[in-house]
Design an enzyme around this catalytic site. Structure first.
Site, PDB file in Angstrom:
ATOM      1  N   LYS A  42       0.814  -1.203   0.000  1.00 22.75           N
ATOM      2  CA  LYS A  42       0.000   0.000   0.000  1.00 22.75           C
ATOM      3  C   LYS A  42       0.856   1.265   0.000  1.00 22.75           C
ATOM      4  CE  LYS A  42      -3.235  -2.234   3.205  1.00 22.75           C
ATOM      5  NZ  LYS A  42      -3.706  -2.190   4.620  1.00 22.75           N
ATOM      6  N   GLU A  98       7.609   2.619  -6.587  1.00 21.20           N
ATOM      7  CA  GLU A  98       7.825   2.130  -5.216  1.00 21.20           C
ATOM      8  C   GLU A  98       7.891   3.271  -4.214  1.00 21.20           C
ATOM      9  OE1 GLU A  98       7.653  -0.059  -3.195  1.00 21.20           O
ATOM     10  OE2 GLU A  98       8.230  -2.015  -3.974  1.00 21.20           O
ATOM     11  N   ASP A 102      14.419  -1.088   0.399  1.00 18.41           N
ATOM     12  CA  ASP A 102      15.175  -1.347   1.619  1.00 18.41           C
ATOM     13  C   ASP A 102      16.147  -2.494   1.296  1.00 18.41           C
ATOM     14  OD1 ASP A 102      15.619  -1.008   4.404  1.00 18.41           O
ATOM     15  OD2 ASP A 102      14.327  -2.689   4.858  1.00 18.41           O
ATOM     16  N   VAL A 152      11.397   5.060   8.431  1.00 15.84           N
ATOM     17  CA  VAL A 152      10.625   6.269   8.146  1.00 15.84           C
ATOM     18  C   VAL A 152       9.136   5.976   8.017  1.00 15.84           C
ATOM     19  CG1 VAL A 152      12.537   7.504   7.082  1.00 15.84           C
ATOM     20  CG2 VAL A 152      11.095   6.033   5.662  1.00 15.84           C
ATOM     21  N   ASP A 158       3.979   3.361   6.604  1.00 13.56           N
ATOM     22  CA  ASP A 158       3.362   3.100   7.903  1.00 13.56           C
ATOM     23  C   ASP A 158       4.276   2.353   8.855  1.00 13.56           C
ATOM     24  OD1 ASP A 158       3.341   0.626   6.415  1.00 13.56           O
ATOM     25  OD2 ASP A 158       2.047  -0.164   7.996  1.00 13.56           O
ATOM     26  N   ARG A 164       0.301   6.702   7.861  1.00 11.87           N
ATOM     27  CA  ARG A 164       0.340   6.877   6.403  1.00 11.87           C
ATOM     28  C   ARG A 164      -0.109   8.274   5.986  1.00 11.87           C
ATOM     29  NH1 ARG A 164       1.184   1.767   4.072  1.00 11.87           N
ATOM     30  NH2 ARG A 164       0.161   0.037   5.115  1.00 11.87           N
TER      31      ARG A 164
HETATM   32  P1  IMP Z   1      12.390  -4.681   0.897  1.00 16.54           P
HETATM   33  O1  IMP Z   1      11.942  -5.940   0.212  1.00 16.54           O
HETATM   34  O2  IMP Z   1      13.184  -4.954   2.135  1.00 16.54           O
HETATM   35  O3  IMP Z   1      13.098  -3.708  -0.018  1.00 16.54           O
HETATM   36  O4  IMP Z   1      11.050  -4.047   1.446  1.00 16.54           O
HETATM   37  C1  IMP Z   1      10.553  -2.875   0.967  1.00 16.54           C
HETATM   38  C2  IMP Z   1       9.222  -2.608   1.605  1.00 16.54           C
HETATM   39  O5  IMP Z   1       9.317  -2.638   3.031  1.00 16.54           O
HETATM   40  C3  IMP Z   1       8.795  -1.212   1.225  1.00 16.54           C
HETATM   41  O6  IMP Z   1       8.056  -1.203   0.036  1.00 16.54           O
HETATM   42  C4  IMP Z   1       8.017  -0.779   2.444  1.00 16.54           C
HETATM   43  O7  IMP Z   1       6.674  -1.163   2.303  1.00 16.54           O
HETATM   44  C5  IMP Z   1       8.687  -1.522   3.592  1.00 16.54           C
HETATM   45  N1  IMP Z   1       9.699  -0.656   4.267  1.00 16.54           N
HETATM   46  C6  IMP Z   1      11.039  -0.769   4.194  1.00 16.54           C
HETATM   47  N2  IMP Z   1      11.649   0.192   4.919  1.00 16.54           N
HETATM   48  C7  IMP Z   1      10.654   0.930   5.454  1.00 16.54           C
HETATM   49  C8  IMP Z   1      10.646   2.111   6.300  1.00 16.54           C
HETATM   50  O8  IMP Z   1      11.660   2.689   6.707  1.00 16.54           O
HETATM   51  N3  IMP Z   1       9.412   2.577   6.625  1.00 16.54           N
HETATM   52  C9  IMP Z   1       8.254   2.007   6.200  1.00 16.54           C
HETATM   53  N4  IMP Z   1       8.222   0.928   5.407  1.00 16.54           N
HETATM   54  C10 IMP Z   1       9.410   0.389   5.038  1.00 16.54           C
HETATM   55 MG    MG Z   2       6.416  -0.846  -1.151  1.00 13.82          MG
END
Ligand code: IMP
Ligand code: MG
Length: 175
Positions: A42, A98, A102, A152, A158, A164
């Site tokens: 979301k 996106e 992360d 963040v 969120d 959000r």
């Molecule tokens: P990844 O697969 O670890 O890159 O996950 C990315 C997803 O994790 C993002 O699309 C966010 O929904 C969530 N996410 C990662 N870091 C944060 C943050 O600092 N705040 C909020 N959501 C995060």
């Molecule tokens: Mg995302």
């Protein structure tokens, strides 16, 4: 300000200005290509809504909800689709919109899945990039802001579905 929000990392004004710039960049690149923006739910819904209005060219949008299987016994490329897009992307110019990259693990698998459906092109546009946290071999074609390794919230993002609605991006820190 709420006690759990330690600092404002990116203000409303900074968001507005950078997203306006990004919209123009994408408009130049995708004019006459009728791109399809794919918004993984979301966290990116507010970014996508603001960005699409700054592009101001013919384009379409679709939504998807996915999660990774965090299970090493499942081969990479496995992704849990909770909601798929309705659009056939074969031959289309696709941009994944996106909120934040992360570890990059989910996005890596999403990109693989979409690539297997034969789009004409497939690029990634992210609002935030946390490169210090990266595990998957993935980088974004378009990045609005690179940020340090902090959790963040706000502007769509969120913690347990809270915050959000914040119009800025803040650093979350429970006490
Ligand atoms: P990844 O697969 O670890 O890159 O996950 C990315 C997803 O994790 C993002 O699309 C966010 O929904 C969530 N996410 C990662 N870091 C944060 C943050 O600092 N705040 C909020 N959501 C995060
Ligand atoms: Mg995302």
């Amino acid at each position: 300000m709420n006690k759990e929000i330690k600092e404002i990392l990116i203000t409303e004004k900074e968001l507005r200005e950078e997203i306006s710039r990004m919209g123009k960049t994408l408009a130049e690149e995708y004019r006459d290509k009728n791109p399809l923006l794919i918004c993984p739910l979301k966290g990116s819904f507010i970014f996508a809504a603001d960005l699409i209005r700054k592009m101001n060219i013919p384009c379409e949008i679709d939504f998807m909800s996915v999660s990774s299987y965090n299970n090493s016994t499942v081969s990479s490329g496995e992704i849990n689709i909770r909601k798929d897009i309705d659009t056939d992307i074969a031959g289309r110019h696709v941009i994944i919109i996106e909120d934040i990259i992360d570890t990059g693990n989910t996005l890596y698998k999403l990109r693989e899945l979409l690539q297997s459906r034969c789009p004409a092109s497939l690029k990634i546009c992210t609002l935030l990039d946390k490169p210090s946290r990266r595990q998957a071999d993935i980088c974004s074609d378009y990045v609005c802001f690179e940020i340090p390794d902090k959790f963040v919230i706000g502007y769509g993002m969120d913690v347990a579905e809270e915050y959000r609605y914040l119009p800025f991006i803040g650093v979350y820190s429970p006490n």
